[in-house]
Enzyme design. Structure first.
Site, PDB file in Angstrom:
ATOM      1  CG  ASP A 389      -1.951   1.062   1.190  1.00 24.79           C
ATOM      2  OD1 ASP A 389      -3.016   0.811   0.598  1.00 24.79           O
ATOM      3  OD2 ASP A 389      -1.715   2.154   1.735  1.00 24.79           O
ATOM      4  CD  GLU A 432      -4.319   3.961  -1.408  1.00 24.92           C
ATOM      5  OE1 GLU A 432      -4.514   4.265  -0.221  1.00 24.92           O
ATOM      6  OE2 GLU A 432      -5.185   4.093  -2.300  1.00 24.92           O
TER       7      GLU A 432
END
Length: 526
Positions: A389, A432
């Site tokens: 992430d 993301e």
């Protein structure tokens, strides 16, 4: 013998032999047309009967007399059957049995009871004169057959003359019998020689007529076949020209004809295509498959890689079909499917790839990880799985805009691709969040790989971001080995837990199964 030599009988016999030879030649030439075979058989049977009768005149043997009369009538009847056969009508076989049987019966009665020869000649001539009546009627009545009309009229007229002369001979024989005239040798008898002078020439004219009928029909059928062949060729040429596909006629795997479509697809003109081995139309990578299709004789809708002279290889679809019964000739149809292939690849990309980063999407990754776990389980290999992430990505979007955020995602995906092997799997799960599957990789090697990606990402100059801004990420890492549950969902849960631990510990770090790689000050989640 001198009387026989100067008699019209010998001339008539010679004429019939010539007709029989011609009939045999006509039969061999015109096969399988119907009719000439009967005419040939009838002529030779008639000649056989005359030979037997001449033998009777020389020897006086009654058997030769019976065989001679029977053979002549059988020959005439068979000759007439040929006309029915030629006209496509049912054959009246009964006329052969009826005429021959009647004549044999009267002939035997003549010899057993010492009958009158003039009366016997009258019976023979009556039977022979009545035989052509059916054929004459058939020839005149067949008005639809315009092709053979002139020759049919000639045959009908010739048979009519033969019938009239033969019946006149019979009438004279009955008259001589009624008047009780003394017996005369056949070569001295006016009534007996009458058919040899007039009927046999009429029969010869009739044969000339049936020969003309046969030739007219052969020529008409040949002309019709030529017209049909020309029309078929014209249709084929129009189809060849109208088809958007490339079409080639092959003989022994060599191009013997081609349409304009093939010229356009290959960039070769017609002169260059003719005589070219068909293998010259395709790339080297397609040669093995092409040889297989050619050897098996035909194939439908198979993809190969063809070659354009100027533009290089392109995807094509071919259909190969044999022509007729010959195995050496076939027709090849070639269609350009490069557009369809490109669309197919595009659809495949849309179905399996993330549109922004080009990485696998979640569905494609789920399929890939299951296959890899099965393979590793089978061969005893381990693997590592990481969930990544990007740190503070929402802040990047808020401060620099979503366009810059997209640039960050693309840069990160490219950075991963440069450091991963071709066997590793990279996917974007949304936002993301990315996942990486590293095959045949233990935890230490996976840590090193992720660290290289971290270092490479930190050194990137991303458009839209100030040079002072360094992109970081947090990662959760899980190791799997044979014997562990082959459950991708379990790996995802464990990796998510490790990622959560990395975030709670301050981000910008890699945690393997809850153990941080290095500690950072805790920061608030975004």
């Amino acid at each position: 013998m001198s009387q026989l030599y100067f008699s019209p009988m010998l001339l008539g016999l010679c004429l019939l032999v010539a007709v029989a030879i011609a009939a045999t030649a006509l039969w061999r030439m015109s096969r399988p047309y119907a009719g000439p075979g009967f005419w040939m058989a009838g002529c030779w049977s008639l000649i056989g009967g005359i030979v037997f009768f001449i033998g009777f005149m020389v020897t006086g043997n009654p058997v030769l007399n019976v065989l001679g009369n029977a053979g002549q009538l059988a020959g005439e009847a068979i000759f007439l059957l040929g006309i029915f056969r030629f006209m496509g009508r049912p054959l009246p076989w009964w006329i052969v049995a009826a005429s021959v049987g009647t004549m044999v019966a009267f002939n035997i009665h003549y010899w057993v009871y010492s009958g009158n020869s003039d009366f016997l000649m009258g019976v023979y001539s009556t039977i022979a004169g009545l035989l052509p009546i059916q054929a004459i009627w058939l020839l005149i009545k067949a008005r639809n057959d315009t092709v053979t009309r002139p020759a049919r009229l000639l045959v009908g007229l010739s048979l009519l003359v033969y019938s009239v002369v033969t019946l006149m001979r019979g009438a004279l024989g009955y008259l001589d019998w009624w008047q009780g005239k003394p017996y005369q040798m056949p070569y001295d008898s006016f009534s007996y020689l009458l058919p040899y002078n007039f009927a046999i020439p009429a029969l010869v004219m009739g044969f000339i007529g049936v020969t003309l009928m046969t030739m007219q029909r052969i020529l008409a059928q040949s002309e019709r076949h030529a017209v049909e062949a020309r029309q078929s060729a014209e249709r084929f040429e129009r189809l060849m020209s109208a088809s958007t596909s490339g079409v080639a006629i092959l003989s022994d795997k060599v191009i013997t004809d081609a349409n304009t479509g093939l010229e356009q697809l290959t960039g070769l003109n017609r002169d260059q295509l003719l005589g070219l081995p068909v293998s010259g139309l395709f790339s080297a990578s397609s040669q093995v498959r092409l040889r297989g299709y050619l050897n098996q004789g035909g194939v439908r809708q198979q993809d190969l890689l063809a070659v354009h002279r100027d533009n290089g290889p392109f995807d094509c679809e071919i259909t190969l079909s044999p022509i007729g019964n010959g195995e050496s000739q076939s027709i090849l149809e070639l269609r350009d499917i490069s557009h369809h292939k490109a669309l197919e690849n595009q659809l495949n990309q849309l179905a399996t790839r993330d549109s922004l980063t080009g990485t696998l999407n979640r569905r494609a990754f789920d399929t890939g990880i299951r296959s890899e776990m099965e393979r590793c389980q089978r061969y005893g290999h381990n693997l590592s799985f990481a969930v990544i992430d990007l740190d503070h990505f929402k802040r990047i979007n808020d401060q620099y805009g979503h366009g810059t955020g997209d640039q960050v995602l693309v840069a990160f995906a490219e950075c991963c691709r440069k450091n991963l092997r071709s066997t590793d799997l990279l996917a974007r799960f949304g936002g993301e969040e990315f996942v990486i599957l590293m095959v045949e990789t233990d935890t230490a090697a996976a840590f090193q790989l992720l660290e290289r990606i971290r270092d490479a990402l930190a050194g990137l100059d991303i458009p839209g971001l100030p040079a002072s801004h360094t992109v970081r990420f947090s990662a959760g890492l899980v190791h799997w080995q044979p014997g562990d549950p082959a459950d991708p969902e379990r790996l995802m849960r464990l990796a998510d837990q490790a990622l959560y631990s990395a975030k709670r510990s301050g981000r910008d770090q890699i945690v393997a199964e809850g153990q941080p790689r290095r500690q950072q000050p805790a920061e608030a989640d975004e």
